[in-house]
Design a protein around this motif. Sequence first.
Motif, PDB file in Angstrom:
ATOM      1  N   TYR A 159      59.883 -35.363  16.356  1.00 56.32           N
ATOM      2  CA  TYR A 159      61.030 -35.314  18.187  1.00 56.32           C
ATOM      3  C   TYR A 159      61.217 -36.426  18.953  1.00 56.32           C
ATOM      4  CZ  TYR A 159      61.031 -30.174  16.773  1.00 56.32           C
ATOM      5  OH  TYR A 159      62.021 -29.086  16.276  1.00 56.32           O
ATOM      6  N   GLY A 160      60.777 -37.896  18.069  1.00 52.39           N
ATOM      7  CA  GLY A 160      61.040 -38.500  18.763  1.00 52.39           C
ATOM      8  C   GLY A 160      62.015 -38.969  19.315  1.00 52.39           C
ATOM      9  N   ILE A 161      63.136 -38.691  18.517  1.00 55.86           N
ATOM     10  CA  ILE A 161      64.069 -38.704  18.030  1.00 55.86           C
ATOM     11  C   ILE A 161      65.093 -37.737  18.945  1.00 55.86           C
ATOM     12  CG2 ILE A 161      66.633 -39.381  17.874  1.00 55.86           C
ATOM     13  CD1 ILE A 161      65.728 -41.716  16.755  1.00 55.86           C
ATOM     14  N   SER A 162      65.774 -36.570  20.104  1.00 57.04           N
ATOM     15  CA  SER A 162      66.443 -35.628  19.682  1.00 57.04           C
ATOM     16  C   SER A 162      67.096 -35.495  20.429  1.00 57.04           C
ATOM     17  CB  SER A 162      65.493 -34.554  20.942  1.00 57.04           C
ATOM     18  OG  SER A 162      64.725 -35.298  22.265  1.00 57.04           O
ATOM     19  N   LEU A 163      67.875 -34.576  21.235  1.00 58.74           N
ATOM     20  CA  LEU A 163      69.417 -34.323  22.057  1.00 58.74           C
ATOM     21  C   LEU A 163      69.072 -34.227  23.175  1.00 58.74           C
ATOM     22  CD1 LEU A 163      71.113 -32.362  19.252  1.00 58.74           C
ATOM     23  CD2 LEU A 163      71.677 -34.535  19.955  1.00 58.74           C
ATOM     24  N   LEU A 164      67.689 -34.322  23.293  1.00 55.79           N
ATOM     25  CA  LEU A 164      67.898 -34.074  25.371  1.00 55.79           C
ATOM     26  C   LEU A 164      68.208 -34.912  25.417  1.00 55.79           C
ATOM     27  CD1 LEU A 164      64.507 -33.274  25.383  1.00 55.79           C
ATOM     28  CD2 LEU A 164      66.041 -31.984  25.538  1.00 55.79           C
ATOM     29  N   THR A 165      68.199 -35.247  27.062  1.00 56.44           N
ATOM     30  CA  THR A 165      69.054 -37.021  27.880  1.00 56.44           C
ATOM     31  C   THR A 165      68.786 -37.961  27.490  1.00 56.44           C
ATOM     32  OG1 THR A 165      69.723 -35.422  29.658  1.00 56.44           O
ATOM     33  CG2 THR A 165      69.777 -37.462  29.880  1.00 56.44           C
ATOM     34  N   ALA A 166      69.210 -38.970  27.122  1.00 54.68           N
ATOM     35  CA  ALA A 166      68.951 -40.252  26.681  1.00 54.68           C
ATOM     36  C   ALA A 166      70.802 -41.445  26.591  1.00 54.68           C
ATOM     37  CB  ALA A 166      68.737 -40.753  25.100  1.00 54.68           C
ATOM     38  N   GLN A 215      76.587 -43.448  13.451  1.00 57.14           N
ATOM     39  CA  GLN A 215      75.534 -43.662  12.060  1.00 57.14           C
ATOM     40  C   GLN A 215      74.846 -42.082  11.897  1.00 57.14           C
ATOM     41  OE1 GLN A 215      73.705 -47.380  11.748  1.00 57.14           O
ATOM     42  NE2 GLN A 215      72.106 -46.735  10.201  1.00 57.14           N
ATOM     43  N   MET A 216      74.253 -41.969  13.063  1.00 58.15           N
ATOM     44  CA  MET A 216      72.794 -40.635  13.460  1.00 58.15           C
ATOM     45  C   MET A 216      73.535 -39.663  12.516  1.00 58.15           C
ATOM     46  SD  MET A 216      69.732 -42.407  13.261  1.00 58.15           S
ATOM     47  CE  MET A 216      69.254 -41.309  14.019  1.00 58.15           C
ATOM     48  N   LEU A 217      75.030 -39.358  13.352  1.00 60.31           N
ATOM     49  CA  LEU A 217      75.847 -38.075  13.089  1.00 60.31           C
ATOM     50  C   LEU A 217      76.123 -37.618  11.038  1.00 60.31           C
ATOM     51  CD1 LEU A 217      77.726 -38.285  16.606  1.00 60.31           C
ATOM     52  CD2 LEU A 217      76.207 -36.444  15.990  1.00 60.31           C
ATOM     53  N   GLY A 218      76.400 -38.604  11.214  1.00 61.08           N
ATOM     54  CA  GLY A 218      76.977 -38.762   9.381  1.00 61.08           C
ATOM     55  C   GLY A 218      78.386 -38.330  10.008  1.00 61.08           C
ATOM     56  N   ASN A 278      75.495 -27.439  13.200  1.00 65.28           N
ATOM     57  CA  ASN A 278      74.893 -27.430  14.680  1.00 65.28           C
ATOM     58  C   ASN A 278      73.831 -28.703  15.187  1.00 65.28           C
ATOM     59  OD1 ASN A 278      72.422 -26.243  13.891  1.00 65.28           O
ATOM     60  ND2 ASN A 278      73.350 -24.656  13.093  1.00 65.28           N
ATOM     61  N   PRO A 279      73.309 -28.735  16.638  1.00 64.05           N
ATOM     62  CA  PRO A 279      72.500 -29.701  16.610  1.00 64.05           C
ATOM     63  C   PRO A 279      71.427 -29.580  16.100  1.00 64.05           C
ATOM     64  CG  PRO A 279      72.798 -27.644  18.624  1.00 64.05           C
ATOM     65  CD  PRO A 279      74.292 -27.710  17.406  1.00 64.05           C
ATOM     66  N   TRP A 280      71.010 -28.379  15.819  1.00 67.48           N
ATOM     67  CA  TRP A 280      69.441 -27.719  15.547  1.00 67.48           C
ATOM     68  C   TRP A 280      69.166 -28.819  13.841  1.00 67.48           C
ATOM     69  CZ3 TRP A 280      68.634 -26.536  19.811  1.00 67.48           C
ATOM     70  CH2 TRP A 280      69.502 -25.898  20.603  1.00 67.48           C
ATOM     71  N   LEU A 281      70.711 -28.622  13.214  1.00 70.97           N
ATOM     72  CA  LEU A 281      70.800 -29.403  12.044  1.00 70.97           C
ATOM     73  C   LEU A 281      70.508 -30.856  12.176  1.00 70.97           C
ATOM     74  CD1 LEU A 281      70.702 -29.194   8.858  1.00 70.97           C
ATOM     75  CD2 LEU A 281      73.253 -29.172   9.218  1.00 70.97           C
ATOM     76  N   PHE A 282      70.875 -31.401  13.485  1.00 68.16           N
ATOM     77  CA  PHE A 282      70.317 -32.691  13.330  1.00 68.16           C
ATOM     78  C   PHE A 282      69.512 -32.854  14.084  1.00 68.16           C
ATOM     79  CE2 PHE A 282      70.130 -35.671  16.381  1.00 68.16           C
ATOM     80  CZ  PHE A 282      70.823 -37.579  15.747  1.00 68.16           C
ATOM     81  N   SER A 315      67.362 -32.610  10.706  1.00 73.32           N
ATOM     82  CA  SER A 315      66.573 -34.144   9.521  1.00 73.32           C
ATOM     83  C   SER A 315      66.331 -35.151  10.388  1.00 73.32           C
ATOM     84  CB  SER A 315      68.645 -34.313   9.275  1.00 73.32           C
ATOM     85  OG  SER A 315      69.925 -33.396   9.634  1.00 73.32           O
ATOM     86  N   ARG A 316      66.905 -35.671  11.101  1.00 70.94           N
ATOM     87  CA  ARG A 316      65.062 -36.164  11.403  1.00 70.94           C
ATOM     88  C   ARG A 316      63.980 -36.398  11.911  1.00 70.94           C
ATOM     89  NH1 ARG A 316      69.903 -36.657  12.700  1.00 70.94           N
ATOM     90  NH2 ARG A 316      69.108 -38.382  10.377  1.00 70.94           N
ATOM     91  N   ASN A 317      63.803 -35.039  11.948  1.00 65.69           N
ATOM     92  CA  ASN A 317      62.688 -34.655  11.586  1.00 65.69           C
ATOM     93  C   ASN A 317      61.900 -34.740  10.204  1.00 65.69           C
ATOM     94  OD1 ASN A 317      60.902 -34.090  14.612  1.00 65.69           O
ATOM     95  ND2 ASN A 317      62.050 -31.796  14.571  1.00 65.69           N
ATOM     96  N   LYS A 318      63.028 -34.519   9.444  1.00 66.93           N
ATOM     97  CA  LYS A 318      62.852 -34.678   7.657  1.00 66.93           C
ATOM     98  C   LYS A 318      62.103 -36.440   7.341  1.00 66.93           C
ATOM     99  CE  LYS A 318      64.808 -33.861   3.254  1.00 66.93           C
ATOM    100  NZ  LYS A 318      65.711 -32.820   2.619  1.00 66.93           N
ATOM    101  N   GLU A 319      63.107 -37.064   8.312  1.00 71.20           N
ATOM    102  CA  GLU A 319      62.964 -38.364   7.893  1.00 71.20           C
ATOM    103  C   GLU A 319      61.440 -38.934   8.445  1.00 71.20           C
ATOM    104  OE1 GLU A 319      66.449 -39.684  10.206  1.00 71.20           O
ATOM    105  OE2 GLU A 319      67.511 -38.951   9.187  1.00 71.20           O
TER     106      GLU A 319
END
Length: 264
Positions: free
Chosen positions: A139-146, A155-158, A163-167, A170-174
């Motif tokens: 959760y270093g990269i998330s969809l909170l304010t940034a 690039q990260m979106l593809g 939905n945002p939860w999949l985003f 996917s970051r946590n899988k990485e």
Amino acid sequence: MKDLLTIICVSCDEYADMWPNFFKCKQRYWPDCEFETVLVNNELIVDISGIKVINCGINAQWSTRTRMALEQINTKYVCFMLEDFWISKKVDNSLIAEVLNTMEDDGLKYYKLDSFSKIKTRHYKSTNHLYEIPSTLKYGISLLTAIWDREYFLQMLGKEDYNPWLFEASRNKEVAQSQTEKLLGVYDNRDILHICHMVVQGHYLPVSAKKMIKQGIVLNTEKRKVYCGIAYWKYRVKKAMSQYPNVKKILNILGWKSISDKNS
């Protein structure tokens, strides 16, 4: 600086009741904001002074709405916000300029501004308020304010529609697959946008509601109510327990999903 950054509030028509107060708070507490501000939604036509609206279609999921907005924006950076994260105190423009200068000088692509992170990694360079976000941090990269580098965000979106939860999943899988640690961005613990998180699971959070009402903000309670009673305390217990992985697994087996597993 105004040509470097665009503020985008990525929302959906279901949360239209949140828009008036989101922008009222921005105008009240950041009246000298020089950056273009964009509301991204599905198809509702809204007229909010000083706000550009991008309609993305009734069936467009979060990733498509965000991508369509980013593709129509020309600035190098975007400040990503959600409609239920309201600015609650006066914003200091000099701090925003400092952030952008740091991103420019150091080539940073992600600068986390939310006030809810508990990041305690290495300090970034010699600063006291900045922490590194390594590729191994969940959760270093998330969809909170940034603030994002726009091209990096794209690039990260593809190209898929999701939905945002999949985003975030996917970051946590990485993160789980990271073999070597690299710097993804930085986290600023100064809360320079003074974010007040208003809604979880479709209800106003009691502390946040009380805070904003005290500041003269009239909440729209026709669409959503303030979290209260047993339901609120159940939410708090689930949120607390979700901090402990083993307990979280047991709760999930029992069918009691944690907050991070649900749409908020």
